[in-house]
Design a protein around this motif. Structure first.
Motif, mmCIF file in Angstrom:
data_model
loop_
_atom_site.group_PDB
_atom_site.id
_atom_site.type_symbol
_atom_site.label_atom_id
_atom_site.label_comp_id
_atom_site.label_asym_id
_atom_site.label_seq_id
_atom_site.Cartn_x
_atom_site.Cartn_y
_atom_site.Cartn_z
ATOM 1 N N ASP A 244 0.827 -1.205 0.000
ATOM 2 C CA ASP A 244 0.000 0.000 0.000
ATOM 3 C C ASP A 244 0.864 1.260 0.000
ATOM 4 O O ASP A 244 0.553 2.239 -0.686
ATOM 5 C CB ASP A 244 -0.925 0.007 1.218
ATOM 6 C CG ASP A 244 -1.951 -1.115 1.176
ATOM 7 O OD1 ASP A 244 -2.167 -1.678 0.086
ATOM 8 O OD2 ASP A 244 -2.522 -1.431 2.232
ATOM 9 N N LEU B 120 -6.907 2.484 0.619
ATOM 10 C CA LEU B 120 -6.421 3.292 -0.489
ATOM 11 C C LEU B 120 -7.503 4.269 -0.925
ATOM 12 O O LEU B 120 -8.690 3.935 -0.950
ATOM 13 C CB LEU B 120 -6.026 2.395 -1.665
ATOM 14 C CG LEU B 120 -4.910 1.377 -1.403
ATOM 15 C CD1 LEU B 120 -4.643 0.567 -2.669
ATOM 16 C CD2 LEU B 120 -3.643 2.063 -0.932
ATOM 17 N N HIS C 124 -8.193 -1.696 -8.308
ATOM 18 C CA HIS C 124 -7.127 -1.330 -7.373
ATOM 19 C C HIS C 124 -6.860 0.173 -7.399
ATOM 20 O O HIS C 124 -6.911 0.842 -6.360
ATOM 21 C CB HIS C 124 -5.860 -2.102 -7.731
ATOM 22 C CG HIS C 124 -4.720 -1.882 -6.786
ATOM 23 N ND1 HIS C 124 -4.789 -2.178 -5.445
ATOM 24 C CD2 HIS C 124 -3.468 -1.396 -6.990
ATOM 25 C CE1 HIS C 124 -3.640 -1.884 -4.861
ATOM 26 N NE2 HIS C 124 -2.824 -1.401 -5.779
ATOM 27 N N ARG D 177 -10.046 -5.205 1.403
ATOM 28 C CA ARG D 177 -9.350 -4.039 1.947
ATOM 29 C C ARG D 177 -8.095 -4.419 2.736
ATOM 30 O O ARG D 177 -7.500 -3.566 3.382
ATOM 31 C CB ARG D 177 -10.290 -3.263 2.873
ATOM 32 C CG ARG D 177 -11.401 -2.513 2.175
ATOM 33 C CD ARG D 177 -10.864 -1.302 1.485
ATOM 34 N NE ARG D 177 -11.902 -0.443 0.945
ATOM 35 C CZ ARG D 177 -11.679 0.463 0.016
ATOM 36 N NH1 ARG D 177 -10.468 0.618 -0.479
ATOM 37 N NH2 ARG D 177 -12.662 1.214 -0.431
ATOM 38 N N ARG D 178 -7.718 -5.655 2.741
ATOM 39 C CA ARG D 178 -6.543 -6.183 3.433
ATOM 40 C C ARG D 178 -6.708 -6.230 4.946
ATOM 41 O O ARG D 178 -6.364 -7.216 5.585
ATOM 42 C CB ARG D 178 -5.275 -5.388 3.105
ATOM 43 C CG ARG D 178 -3.998 -6.089 3.621
ATOM 44 C CD ARG D 178 -2.773 -5.182 3.555
ATOM 45 N NE ARG D 178 -2.567 -4.594 2.267
ATOM 46 C CZ ARG D 178 -1.984 -5.189 1.233
ATOM 47 N NH1 ARG D 178 -1.563 -6.420 1.355
ATOM 48 N NH2 ARG D 178 -1.836 -4.560 0.085
ATOM 49 N N GLY E 17 -1.528 -5.687 -5.227
ATOM 50 C CA GLY E 17 -1.489 -5.511 -3.785
ATOM 51 C C GLY E 17 -1.019 -6.702 -2.980
ATOM 52 O O GLY E 17 -1.005 -6.640 -1.749
ATOM 53 N N ASN F 150 -7.528 -2.660 -1.738
ATOM 54 C CA ASN F 150 -6.115 -2.923 -1.449
ATOM 55 C C ASN F 150 -5.581 -4.172 -2.133
ATOM 56 O O ASN F 150 -4.461 -4.177 -2.646
ATOM 57 C CB ASN F 150 -5.907 -3.050 0.062
ATOM 58 C CG ASN F 150 -6.231 -1.772 0.799
ATOM 59 O OD1 ASN F 150 -7.333 -1.255 0.691
ATOM 60 N ND2 ASN F 150 -5.282 -1.247 1.557
ATOM 61 N N ARG F 151 -6.356 -5.259 -2.109
ATOM 62 C CA ARG F 151 -5.902 -6.513 -2.730
ATOM 63 C C ARG F 151 -6.928 -6.939 -3.768
ATOM 64 O O ARG F 151 -8.122 -7.046 -3.469
ATOM 65 C CB ARG F 151 -5.748 -7.623 -1.684
ATOM 66 C CG ARG F 151 -4.676 -7.354 -0.655
ATOM 67 C CD ARG F 151 -4.392 -8.570 0.215
ATOM 68 N NE ARG F 151 -5.547 -9.008 0.986
ATOM 69 C CZ ARG F 151 -5.490 -9.864 2.003
ATOM 70 N NH1 ARG F 151 -4.325 -10.373 2.372
ATOM 71 N NH2 ARG F 151 -6.581 -10.219 2.658
#
Length: 451
Positions: A176, A286, A320, A422-423, A347, A326-327
């Motif tokens: 990130d 992000l 992304h 979103r990780r 990501g 995020n991923r």
């Protein structure tokens, strides 16, 4: 993104990485002996001590016209023989010295990156030898390629890299932080530099998560991950997990593998601390970029149905870069439609195990049903009925309670699956983001089905 990567490639066409002063002086001393008296093996040994010099030498050898070779030059010794001392030493003289072009935090950061690259190369070569690889020296060079982008960024944009490291120190995931500051992952910069410099294919393949199931490439990926994680010491959770993955891959014990790694790195002068206090954990979503979302969707609408990977890349850009997820992973159907395997990602560049994951479409779980029937879902642990249908291995791998996923179909037939999250477990995904995710899936399917 395309403009950013093009700029890095343009910079690589004329730019140079910085070499360490000790290696520069060693090359000068060797040259002073007289070119006819230099042993190519001794020269190669000195070159290998410096990742920047190694990458330049191998790249230069691959750029030599009339090589009369069917394959790329992949080892330092081969490159030194190809260039000859008359070209090798002048090349070394043209490269800047790190402490002459960098200062303060930038110099320290660059040297940390050099150490990460060297650790990765030393470990990758040893693991290749353990596996009986015919060309372990080729693996050594390949393990440096994933660090080409980082070394380039430190040399050419040092203040940006200082900002990346500050973000990581604040607890933001490295993937990130790279995207926030640089606009793209350093793995993509490495790929751009590698293409311009003609770096060996094995190293370039290690930049593509789709190759994580290839044993030779996977070893390079693991070594690169461990080489970087050891910045935080042997006790670092990522280092421990990567050691365990490497031990399983090599079919040896973790204790034995760690002991051997400690010995090799100490011999190479690459001391690793036992532990480093971890940074605070930051939950960072992000920022969405509507302009990039719209641009990626527009490009996707105009993209030809083949090659498929081009359309998939545009879809990942929309999710992304545009939505700020995020991923993002595109998994394609393999084994005659009996399994899903990660193929294109954003990501998770520093997560070899994540990228190597393969899911069998058996047992009637959620993803098997999606592939069979189609659909686009926002899956949440709050919906216990749906959550129970997510395979336990997937829940453990992703580590988040909410994600987006959809089957991707071409003319009505399933070809793969998109996944995004979103990780961090504390970051939500809204209904509006679900709708925009679905719009990308719809546009991707239209493009793939055209023609």
């Amino acid at each position: 993104m395309a403009e950013g990567l093009a700029a890095w490639a343009q910079r690589a066409a004329t730019g140079h990485l910085a070499v360490g002063r000790l290696v520069r002086e060693a090359m000068r001393a060797m040259e002073a002996q007289g070119l006819e008296d230099v042993d190519p093996d001794e020269a190669a040994e000195v070159v290998e001590r410096d990742p920047a010099l190694t990458l330049h030498v191998v790249g230069a050898a691959n750029a030599v016209e009339h090589r009369h070779l069917d394959s790329e030059v992949g080892t330092v010794r081969h490159a030194a023989l190809m260039l000859g001392t008359a070209r090798l030493f002048p090349l070394a003289r043209t490269l800047p010295v790190d402490d002459e072009v960098l200062r303060g935090d930038a110099l320290e950061g660059y040297r940390h990156a050099v150490a990460r690259a060297r650790r990765a190369a030393v470990l990758a070569r040893d693991w290749a030898r353990q596996r009986g690889d015919q060309l372990p020296e080729e693996v050594y060079v390949a393990a440096l390629v994933p660090f080409a982008g980082e070394l380039a960024a430190w040399t050419w944009e040092p203040q940006a890299m200082v900002a990346v490291e500050e973000a990581v120190s604040d607890g933001i995931a490295r993937e990130d932080a790279e995207y926030i500051v640089l606009g793209c992952a350093l793995a993509r910069v490495s790929a751009a530099v590698a293409r311009v410099w003609g770096l060996p294919p094995l190293g370039v393949q290690a930049l593509d998560p789709a190759n994580a199931l290839q044993p030779r490439t996977y070893g390079v990926m693991l070594a690169a991950e461990l080489g970087a994680a050891l910045d935080r010491g042997w006790a670092d959770p990522v280092a421990r997990a990567t050691l365990a993955q490497a031990a399983a891959w090599l079919e040896t014990g973790v204790t034995a593998l760690e002991g051997r790694a400690r010995e090799l790195l100490a011999e190479a002068g690459l001391a690793v601390p036992e532990s480093v206090p971890p940074p605070p954990r930051a939950h960072y979503a992000l920022a969405p970029r509507p302009d990039r979302y719209a641009a990626a969707l527009a490009a996707l609408a105009e993209a030809p149905p083949t090659p498929v990977d081009r359309a998939v890349e545009l879809a990942l850009d929309a999710l992304h870069e545009g939505l700020g997820l995020n991923r993002v992973v595109y998994a394609r159907l393999v084994r005659h439609g009996e399994a899903l395997r990660a193929h294109r990602i954003r990501g998770t560049e520093h997560s070899p195990a994540f990228n190597r994951f393969e899911l069998a479409l058996l047992g009637g779980h959620l993803f098997a049903e999606l592939v069979e029937r189609g659909g686009c879902l926002r899956v949440s642990a709050a919906d216990e009925g749906t959550w129970r249908r997510v395979p336990e291995a997937v829940r453990e791998l992703v580590g988040v309670p909410v994600f987006l996923t959809a089957a991707v179909r071409r003319r009505g037939e399933a070809v793969g699956l998109l996944y995004a999250d979103r990780r961090h477990p504390d970051l939500p995904i809204s209904g509006d983001e679900h709708a925009r995710f679905a719009a990308v899936v719809d546009r991707l399917e239209q493009t793939l089905s055209a023609g």
